[in-house]
Design a protein around this motif. Structure first.
Motif, PDB file in Angstrom:
ATOM      1  N   PHE A   1       0.833  -1.205   0.000  1.00 55.13           N
ATOM      2  CA  PHE A   1       0.000   0.000   0.000  1.00 55.13           C
ATOM      3  C   PHE A   1       0.870   1.258   0.000  1.00 55.13           C
ATOM      4  O   PHE A   1       0.626   2.190  -0.777  1.00 55.13           O
ATOM      5  N   GLN A   2       1.877   1.278   0.846  1.00 52.01           N
ATOM      6  CA  GLN A   2       2.742   2.457   0.945  1.00 52.01           C
ATOM      7  C   GLN A   2       3.524   2.715  -0.330  1.00 52.01           C
ATOM      8  O   GLN A   2       3.921   3.854  -0.603  1.00 52.01           O
ATOM      9  N   ASN A   3       3.743   1.686  -1.132  1.00 55.06           N
ATOM     10  CA  ASN A   3       4.499   1.826  -2.374  1.00 55.06           C
ATOM     11  C   ASN A   3       3.630   2.254  -3.559  1.00 55.06           C
ATOM     12  O   ASN A   3       4.135   2.366  -4.683  1.00 55.06           O
TER      13      ASN A   3
ATOM     14  N   LEU B   1      -5.866   0.832   6.599  1.00 57.04           N
ATOM     15  CA  LEU B   1      -5.124   1.789   5.768  1.00 57.04           C
ATOM     16  C   LEU B   1      -6.059   2.814   5.124  1.00 57.04           C
ATOM     17  O   LEU B   1      -5.702   3.989   4.987  1.00 57.04           O
ATOM     18  N   ILE B   2      -7.240   2.366   4.744  1.00 55.12           N
ATOM     19  CA  ILE B   2      -8.250   3.280   4.186  1.00 55.12           C
ATOM     20  C   ILE B   2      -8.622   4.335   5.221  1.00 55.12           C
ATOM     21  O   ILE B   2      -8.697   5.537   4.912  1.00 55.12           O
ATOM     22  N   LEU B   3      -8.841   3.901   6.443  1.00 55.50           N
ATOM     23  CA  LEU B   3      -9.202   4.823   7.521  1.00 55.50           C
ATOM     24  C   LEU B   3      -8.043   5.775   7.849  1.00 55.50           C
ATOM     25  O   LEU B   3      -8.240   6.982   8.023  1.00 55.50           O
ATOM     26  N   LEU B   4      -6.860   5.222   7.926  1.00 53.70           N
ATOM     27  CA  LEU B   4      -5.685   6.008   8.302  1.00 53.70           C
ATOM     28  C   LEU B   4      -5.385   7.100   7.276  1.00 53.70           C
ATOM     29  O   LEU B   4      -4.931   8.194   7.631  1.00 53.70           O
ATOM     30  N   ASN B   5      -5.661   6.791   6.007  1.00 58.79           N
ATOM     31  CA  ASN B   5      -5.332   7.724   4.931  1.00 58.79           C
ATOM     32  C   ASN B   5      -6.546   8.490   4.392  1.00 58.79           C
ATOM     33  O   ASN B   5      -6.446   9.159   3.365  1.00 58.79           O
TER      34      ASN B   5
ATOM     35  N   SER C   1      -5.951   7.231  -8.561  1.00 53.35           N
ATOM     36  CA  SER C   1      -7.113   7.667  -7.789  1.00 53.35           C
ATOM     37  C   SER C   1      -7.207   6.807  -6.537  1.00 53.35           C
ATOM     38  O   SER C   1      -6.559   5.758  -6.430  1.00 53.35           O
ATOM     39  N   GLU C   2      -8.017   7.240  -5.591  1.00 49.90           N
ATOM     40  CA  GLU C   2      -8.176   6.470  -4.355  1.00 49.90           C
ATOM     41  C   GLU C   2      -8.777   5.099  -4.647  1.00 49.90           C
ATOM     42  O   GLU C   2      -8.398   4.102  -4.037  1.00 49.90           O
ATOM     43  N   GLU C   3      -9.713   5.046  -5.610  1.00 46.22           N
ATOM     44  CA  GLU C   3     -10.311   3.763  -5.997  1.00 46.22           C
ATOM     45  C   GLU C   3      -9.260   2.845  -6.616  1.00 46.22           C
ATOM     46  O   GLU C   3      -9.245   1.637  -6.359  1.00 46.22           O
ATOM     47  N   ASP C   4      -8.378   3.429  -7.438  1.00 46.57           N
ATOM     48  CA  ASP C   4      -7.329   2.627  -8.080  1.00 46.57           C
ATOM     49  C   ASP C   4      -6.387   2.023  -7.054  1.00 46.57           C
ATOM     50  O   ASP C   4      -5.963   0.869  -7.182  1.00 46.57           O
ATOM     51  N   ILE C   5      -6.057   2.800  -6.027  1.00 41.13           N
ATOM     52  CA  ILE C   5      -5.139   2.321  -4.990  1.00 41.13           C
ATOM     53  C   ILE C   5      -5.735   1.119  -4.269  1.00 41.13           C
ATOM     54  O   ILE C   5      -5.075   0.091  -4.079  1.00 41.13           O
ATOM     55  N   VAL C   6      -6.991   1.231  -3.871  1.00 39.83           N
ATOM     56  CA  VAL C   6      -7.658   0.120  -3.191  1.00 39.83           C
ATOM     57  C   VAL C   6      -7.751  -1.091  -4.117  1.00 39.83           C
ATOM     58  O   VAL C   6      -7.480  -2.229  -3.712  1.00 39.83           O
ATOM     59  N   ASN C   7      -8.101  -0.843  -5.370  1.00 41.43           N
ATOM     60  CA  ASN C   7      -8.216  -1.936  -6.341  1.00 41.43           C
ATOM     61  C   ASN C   7      -6.871  -2.613  -6.579  1.00 41.43           C
ATOM     62  O   ASN C   7      -6.799  -3.839  -6.706  1.00 41.43           O
ATOM     63  N   ASN C   8      -5.805  -1.817  -6.638  1.00 41.15           N
ATOM     64  CA  ASN C   8      -4.464  -2.378  -6.842  1.00 41.15           C
ATOM     65  C   ASN C   8      -4.099  -3.352  -5.721  1.00 41.15           C
ATOM     66  O   ASN C   8      -3.537  -4.421  -5.971  1.00 41.15           O
ATOM     67  N   VAL C   9      -4.424  -2.963  -4.499  1.00 40.31           N
ATOM     68  CA  VAL C   9      -4.114  -3.830  -3.360  1.00 40.31           C
ATOM     69  C   VAL C   9      -4.926  -5.122  -3.438  1.00 40.31           C
ATOM     70  O   VAL C   9      -4.393  -6.219  -3.238  1.00 40.31           O
TER      71      VAL C   9
END
Length: 228
Positions: free
Chosen positions: A136-138, A178-182, A145-153
């Motif tokens: 996630f951090q990488n 991680l979603i909550l933290l960010n 986009s935020e959706e892309d980041i979640v989907n990538n994970v």
């Protein structure tokens, strides 16, 4: 593979193959199991080859958070059954001393490792948690986009989530944290993950996690659901 191995060459080759499997996103345990399978035929080439393979395998095994109880007993048996007279004929005095020191260290340390009683090859709880966080951090937060980041994970760990229920719930719990933290606002993904966490039954895990890990996971899920 070479019919006659050099001492350092065999150590290095085993570690290189292990690292190659790791680089294809396999868990430590799966990477090690697959690497060992590659070298099974080498075990019969000599006492040096047998000693090196069991020692390098065991050293990598000890880096994992747990050891399968059957594997622990098998490793101890194999290391203690090495023919030291044969081995001494096949290596230098320095190499012989090195192998014995490493063997004895393994035999001592393996008795201190937590045991795993679930035979399916998988990511262990804390290894999976750390791996999800690292991946996630990488992510490229500027380009995605935020959706892309979640989907990538979710895509990265799709295979693992299909493997065992413990891997799946650990991925989803860690991702939710991680979603909550960010402060990520991927509402549809959040809805689906929240639903999975709400429906999760800790009894489905069985022996995939230790009792301590189950308690930790349960606490994390409750905390996430309270905040979502």
């Amino acid at each position: 593979m070479s019919l006659k191995w050099e001492y350092e060459e065999l150590f290095e080759s085993f570690i290189e193959d292990y690292t190659s499997y790791k680089n294809t996103n396999m868990s430590d345990r799966e990477s090690l199991a697959r690497t060992f399978d590659v070298y099974v035929t080498v075990l019969n080439q000599g006492e040096m080859e047998k000693a090196i393979i069991y020692i390098v395998y065991s050293e990598l095994l000890l880096k994992q958070s747990k050891v399968l109880f059957i594997t622990k007993e098998r490793i101890k048996e194999k290391l203690l059954s090495l023919d030291l007279n044969k081995l001494k004929e096949e290596v230098t005095d320095e190499q012989f001393k090195d192998l014995l020191i490493r063997r004895d260290r393994i035999l001592q340390e393996i008795d201190t490792k937590p045991l795993d009683y679930y035979p399916v090859v998988r990511w262990y709880y804390f290894e999976m948690t750390n791996n999800v966080r690292e991946y996630f951090q990488n992510q490229n937060f500027e380009a995605c986009s935020e959706e892309d980041i979640v989907n990538n994970v979710l895509e990265r760990f799709k295979r693992d989530c299909r493997n065992t229920s413990s891997e799946s719930i650990t991925v989803k719990t860690t991702l939710a944290e991680l979603i909550l933290l960010n402060n990520i606002r991927a509402n549809e993904y959040i809805r689906v993950i929240k639903s999975e966490l709400e429906q999760f039954d800790l009894n489905d895990i069985g022996e995939q996690l230790s009792e301590d890990e189950k308690r930790d996971l349960s606490s994390r899920i409750k905390d996430v659901l309270r905040k979502l």
